[in-house]
Structures are given as structure tokens and as C-alpha cells.
Design a protein around this motif. Sequence first.
Motif, PDB file in Angstrom:
ATOM      1  N   GLU A 185      38.282  35.270  23.585  1.00 38.30           N
ATOM      2  CA  GLU A 185      37.802  34.275  24.544  1.00 38.30           C
ATOM      3  C   GLU A 185      37.011  33.147  23.889  1.00 38.30           C
ATOM      4  O   GLU A 185      36.759  32.111  24.509  1.00 38.30           O
ATOM      5  CB  GLU A 185      36.942  34.946  25.619  1.00 38.30           C
ATOM      6  CG  GLU A 185      35.589  35.445  25.163  1.00 38.30           C
ATOM      7  CD  GLU A 185      35.628  36.780  24.418  1.00 38.30           C
ATOM      8  OE1 GLU A 185      34.550  37.267  24.041  1.00 38.30           O
ATOM      9  OE2 GLU A 185      36.737  37.334  24.234  1.00 38.30           O
ATOM     10  N   TYR A 207      42.146  41.956  28.046  1.00 34.20           N
ATOM     11  CA  TYR A 207      41.741  41.291  29.278  1.00 34.20           C
ATOM     12  C   TYR A 207      41.094  39.939  29.009  1.00 34.20           C
ATOM     13  O   TYR A 207      41.134  39.036  29.849  1.00 34.20           O
ATOM     14  CB  TYR A 207      40.792  42.183  30.084  1.00 34.20           C
ATOM     15  CG  TYR A 207      41.510  42.935  31.156  1.00 34.20           C
ATOM     16  CD1 TYR A 207      42.090  44.169  30.883  1.00 34.20           C
ATOM     17  CD2 TYR A 207      41.649  42.392  32.421  1.00 34.20           C
ATOM     18  CE1 TYR A 207      42.782  44.855  31.856  1.00 34.20           C
ATOM     19  CE2 TYR A 207      42.348  43.077  33.410  1.00 34.20           C
ATOM     20  CZ  TYR A 207      42.902  44.308  33.118  1.00 34.20           C
ATOM     21  OH  TYR A 207      43.601  44.976  34.092  1.00 34.20           O
ATOM     22  N   SER A 208      40.505  39.780  27.821  1.00 38.94           N
ATOM     23  CA  SER A 208      39.836  38.520  27.492  1.00 38.94           C
ATOM     24  C   SER A 208      40.799  37.347  27.418  1.00 38.94           C
ATOM     25  O   SER A 208      40.363  36.190  27.368  1.00 38.94           O
ATOM     26  CB  SER A 208      39.094  38.658  26.166  1.00 38.94           C
ATOM     27  OG  SER A 208      39.974  39.055  25.124  1.00 38.94           O
ATOM     28  N   GLY A 210      42.340  36.168  29.719  1.00 36.54           N
ATOM     29  CA  GLY A 210      42.113  35.388  30.928  1.00 36.54           C
ATOM     30  C   GLY A 210      40.979  34.392  30.815  1.00 36.54           C
ATOM     31  O   GLY A 210      40.741  33.613  31.745  1.00 36.54           O
ATOM     32  N   SER A 231      43.841  39.348  34.506  1.00 36.22           N
ATOM     33  CA  SER A 231      43.054  38.152  34.192  1.00 36.22           C
ATOM     34  C   SER A 231      43.914  36.928  33.916  1.00 36.22           C
ATOM     35  O   SER A 231      43.410  35.798  33.949  1.00 36.22           O
ATOM     36  CB  SER A 231      42.154  38.423  32.986  1.00 36.22           C
ATOM     37  OG  SER A 231      42.934  38.764  31.849  1.00 36.22           O
ATOM     38  N   CYS A 234      43.684  33.961  36.099  1.00 36.95           N
ATOM     39  CA  CYS A 234      42.542  33.048  35.985  1.00 36.95           C
ATOM     40  C   CYS A 234      42.821  31.855  35.081  1.00 36.95           C
ATOM     41  O   CYS A 234      41.964  30.980  34.935  1.00 36.95           O
ATOM     42  CB  CYS A 234      41.330  33.806  35.454  1.00 36.95           C
ATOM     43  SG  CYS A 234      40.844  35.214  36.453  1.00 36.95           S
ATOM     44  N   SER A 268      46.446  37.939  40.893  1.00 37.94           N
ATOM     45  CA  SER A 268      45.155  37.676  41.530  1.00 37.94           C
ATOM     46  C   SER A 268      44.896  38.643  42.678  1.00 37.94           C
ATOM     47  O   SER A 268      43.760  39.104  42.875  1.00 37.94           O
ATOM     48  CB  SER A 268      45.095  36.232  42.033  1.00 37.94           C
ATOM     49  OG  SER A 268      46.060  35.993  43.033  1.00 37.94           O
ATOM     50  N   MET A 271      43.991  41.886  41.080  1.00 40.92           N
ATOM     51  CA  MET A 271      42.639  41.836  40.556  1.00 40.92           C
ATOM     52  C   MET A 271      41.605  42.036  41.656  1.00 40.92           C
ATOM     53  O   MET A 271      40.588  42.711  41.476  1.00 40.92           O
ATOM     54  CB  MET A 271      42.393  40.489  39.867  1.00 40.92           C
ATOM     55  CG  MET A 271      40.980  40.319  39.328  1.00 40.92           C
ATOM     56  SD  MET A 271      40.709  38.636  38.737  1.00 40.92           S
ATOM     57  CE  MET A 271      41.772  38.623  37.302  1.00 40.92           C
ATOM     58  N   LYS A 282      37.596  46.872  39.031  1.00 39.51           N
ATOM     59  CA  LYS A 282      37.364  45.600  38.357  1.00 39.51           C
ATOM     60  C   LYS A 282      36.531  44.660  39.204  1.00 39.51           C
ATOM     61  O   LYS A 282      36.481  43.472  38.954  1.00 39.51           O
ATOM     62  CB  LYS A 282      38.703  44.937  38.038  1.00 39.51           C
ATOM     63  CG  LYS A 282      39.542  45.679  37.042  1.00 39.51           C
ATOM     64  CD  LYS A 282      40.575  44.741  36.456  1.00 39.51           C
ATOM     65  CE  LYS A 282      41.525  45.491  35.571  1.00 39.51           C
ATOM     66  NZ  LYS A 282      42.579  46.114  36.283  1.00 39.51           N
ATOM     67  N   TRP A 285      33.727  42.795  37.261  1.00 46.50           N
ATOM     68  CA  TRP A 285      34.312  41.852  36.307  1.00 46.50           C
ATOM     69  C   TRP A 285      34.900  40.654  37.030  1.00 46.50           C
ATOM     70  O   TRP A 285      34.717  39.513  36.636  1.00 46.50           O
ATOM     71  CB  TRP A 285      35.379  42.568  35.489  1.00 46.50           C
ATOM     72  CG  TRP A 285      35.996  41.717  34.430  1.00 46.50           C
ATOM     73  CD1 TRP A 285      35.446  41.342  33.251  1.00 46.50           C
ATOM     74  CD2 TRP A 285      37.282  41.128  34.472  1.00 46.50           C
ATOM     75  NE1 TRP A 285      36.324  40.551  32.545  1.00 46.50           N
ATOM     76  CE2 TRP A 285      37.455  40.413  33.263  1.00 46.50           C
ATOM     77  CE3 TRP A 285      38.329  41.134  35.402  1.00 46.50           C
ATOM     78  CZ2 TRP A 285      38.613  39.711  32.990  1.00 46.50           C
ATOM     79  CZ3 TRP A 285      39.478  40.440  35.119  1.00 46.50           C
ATOM     80  CH2 TRP A 285      39.609  39.735  33.915  1.00 46.50           C
ATOM     81  N   PHE A 286      35.574  40.905  38.145  1.00 52.69           N
ATOM     82  CA  PHE A 286      36.189  39.844  38.934  1.00 52.69           C
ATOM     83  C   PHE A 286      35.117  38.896  39.456  1.00 52.69           C
ATOM     84  O   PHE A 286      35.244  37.682  39.404  1.00 52.69           O
ATOM     85  CB  PHE A 286      36.981  40.467  40.087  1.00 52.69           C
ATOM     86  CG  PHE A 286      37.489  39.472  41.096  1.00 52.69           C
ATOM     87  CD1 PHE A 286      38.507  38.604  40.778  1.00 52.69           C
ATOM     88  CD2 PHE A 286      36.934  39.415  42.362  1.00 52.69           C
ATOM     89  CE1 PHE A 286      38.974  37.692  41.705  1.00 52.69           C
ATOM     90  CE2 PHE A 286      37.391  38.505  43.297  1.00 52.69           C
ATOM     91  CZ  PHE A 286      38.420  37.639  42.966  1.00 52.69           C
ATOM     92  N   LEU A 289      33.945  36.536  36.805  1.00 56.35           N
ATOM     93  CA  LEU A 289      34.893  35.463  36.556  1.00 56.35           C
ATOM     94  C   LEU A 289      34.738  34.361  37.598  1.00 56.35           C
ATOM     95  O   LEU A 289      34.804  33.173  37.295  1.00 56.35           O
ATOM     96  CB  LEU A 289      36.334  36.008  36.589  1.00 56.35           C
ATOM     97  CG  LEU A 289      36.781  36.783  35.358  1.00 56.35           C
ATOM     98  CD1 LEU A 289      38.123  37.426  35.616  1.00 56.35           C
ATOM     99  CD2 LEU A 289      36.851  35.884  34.146  1.00 56.35           C
TER     100      LEU A 289
END
Length: 347
Positions: A185, A207-208, A210, A231, A234, A268, A271, A282, A285-286, A289
Motif C-alpha cells: 500500500e 488485501y493491501s 485495495g 478490497s 475500493c 463491495s 466486503m 471484515k 477493516w471496512f 477504509l
Amino acid sequence: MMYDDQIRMDVRKKTDRRRSIEEEKLENVVDLSGMSFDSLPNPSLNLVMICKLDLSNNNLESIPESLTARLLNVVVLDVHSNQLKSLPNSIGCLSKLKVLNISGNLLLSLPKTIENCRSLEELNANFNKLTKLPDTIGFEWVNLKKLSVNCNKLAFLPYSTSHMSSLRILDARLNCLRSLPEGLENLINLEALNISQNFQYLETLPYSIGLLMSLVQLDVSYNMITVLPDSIACLKNLQKLSVEGNPLVSPPMDIVEQSLDAVKEYLSEKMSIGHGGSPTVKKSWFGKLVRCGTFNGPVIITTGPNIEEREGFIMSDYRSIDGLASPRYMGMFSPRRLFSPRNFFSR
């Protein structure tokens, strides 16, 4: 009469100045490509004055240490399509080097001293036999914009790759990659990522991915990926996603075949509810974001003439986010913080 003589003198001076500039340019650019050299002849030139040296398309098996050590002002060095098995350690002396083309050789590794080429902006190391890259190059190559290492035998990219914050193009297709480095990221300027055709080796994406906020093109085709990270939904600037040739289960292929919009909508929704219908997996984490502005609801994909492809580069309407690249904010996008139960963004 005196006025006419003055005009002639001024014209002569301008002509002489143009001629000297052209001669200087010719002196600074040396093209020895396609000469079928097995070894380099003793140079009669002042090597210190050379700014571009082209030795491509010869049969060179080595480059003398003494030669590269004297190329102190070289900006472009092209040695592609030779028989080089190694590069001289003195390549680290090229502090002004911006473009290095070593593709189409027999290189198994790069010398550690190459990290001293801190002005480097483009490296083309395609079509070699590289099994690894020097561990610390990413810490030193802070100006690198394009890294092409396709058609090698790389199993991993060094962790330091994630510190190349100026990187815009990363092409690592046709290798043996098993994973991507942590800290992905941090590549906040990355516009194109191609890790296709690593075939049976690459099974998952982090996952990074995203959080690659500038990403326009992502090619992960012909790997062994079964699940795309949620992700990816995103990636606001993403305009091209290539996933063919993977045994995808999520999203299913009927969704993939519809459009990129359909894929992002599917991811999405997935997620927002978490895996297996559990909204807790998640959820935190969501939420993070959403708060850092990476995901804020439905995504509208736009394509048009604002994307220009030329020689592998992608030029887009890029808005600088240098402020987020400062040490103060860089840690906000660390996976450890994103996945931590502690709310890093709360006050």
C-alpha cells in the motif's frame, strides 16, 4: 556598410554557437549498437563527457570495471541484447544514471552496488535469468518510476520494493512469483501492476492491494488465484482488470464476464457483509477504509481519452497526494493498523 558587417558578424556568431551545441550533443552521445563486438575496443573518447552510451545488440560477455567507473556523467546506459552474465560492481559509481536497459542478457543476479544508482528512474531487466533482486534496492531507488523484470525466474520481490514510493509501472509477469511483498500500500503512485503469467506459483493477492489509490490497470491473468480480495472494490481509479486464466471462484466467472463494474459491485457487497454471511469478519477493516476515503459507496468507472499508453507507460490525470506520503501519515495505511482491533483513526 558598418551596419551590414555587424549583422554578418552576429549571424556568424549564432551559427558558430549552434554548431558548437550540436557538436557537444554528438560528443555526449555514443552509439556502438549492432557492431557485433565480442569485447569493447580501447576507447579514444573522453568517457567522462558521455551522457548516453548505447552498446546494445552486440555479443558482449562482460563490461570492463574500468569503463563503467569512468562514465561519471552517463544518464542513459543501454546494453540490451548481449551475452552478459554479470554487471560490473563499478556500476554503483553511476550516480547520475536515470535509465538502465539490461534486457535480453544472461544475468543471474544484479550486483549489490547497483543500489547506489540513486538517480535511477527506469530499469528494464526483462528477458534474463534473474532469480532474485538485491534486498535493499527499494530503500535507495526512491526516484524509480518504472521497474520491468518480466521473463525471469523471480520467486519473490524484495520487501524494499514497497518503499519505491515514486513507482508508477511494475511489470513482473512471466516469473515464478509466489506472493507480493508486504507494505504494498506504500506504492501510492503506482498506476499499472502486471503480475500475470506466474502460472501455478501465484495463488493469492494481499488485501493491501485495495489501498493502491492511483492504480489504473491491474493484470493478474494466468495464475492460480481462486479468490480476489474484496478490497479491489475500493480501487476508485481502476479502469482495466485482467483476471482470465485463473480458477476463480469469487467472484464467479459469470460476474467477471459482465464488466469491471459488476466485479466491483460484487466485491463491495461481499466486503460489507463479510465472508460466510458474517458481518463481523471484515467490518472493522471496512469501516477504516471508509473513514480514510478509500471506499465511499458505489463506484463509477470512467474510461476515455485521458489515458494514453506509450512504450509501456500509462499517463493519466494524476493528482498528487504527496501529503499522504509523509512519515506522519504513511503508517495509517499499514496492514497492521488496518487489521488491528484498535481504531487507529479515532480521536
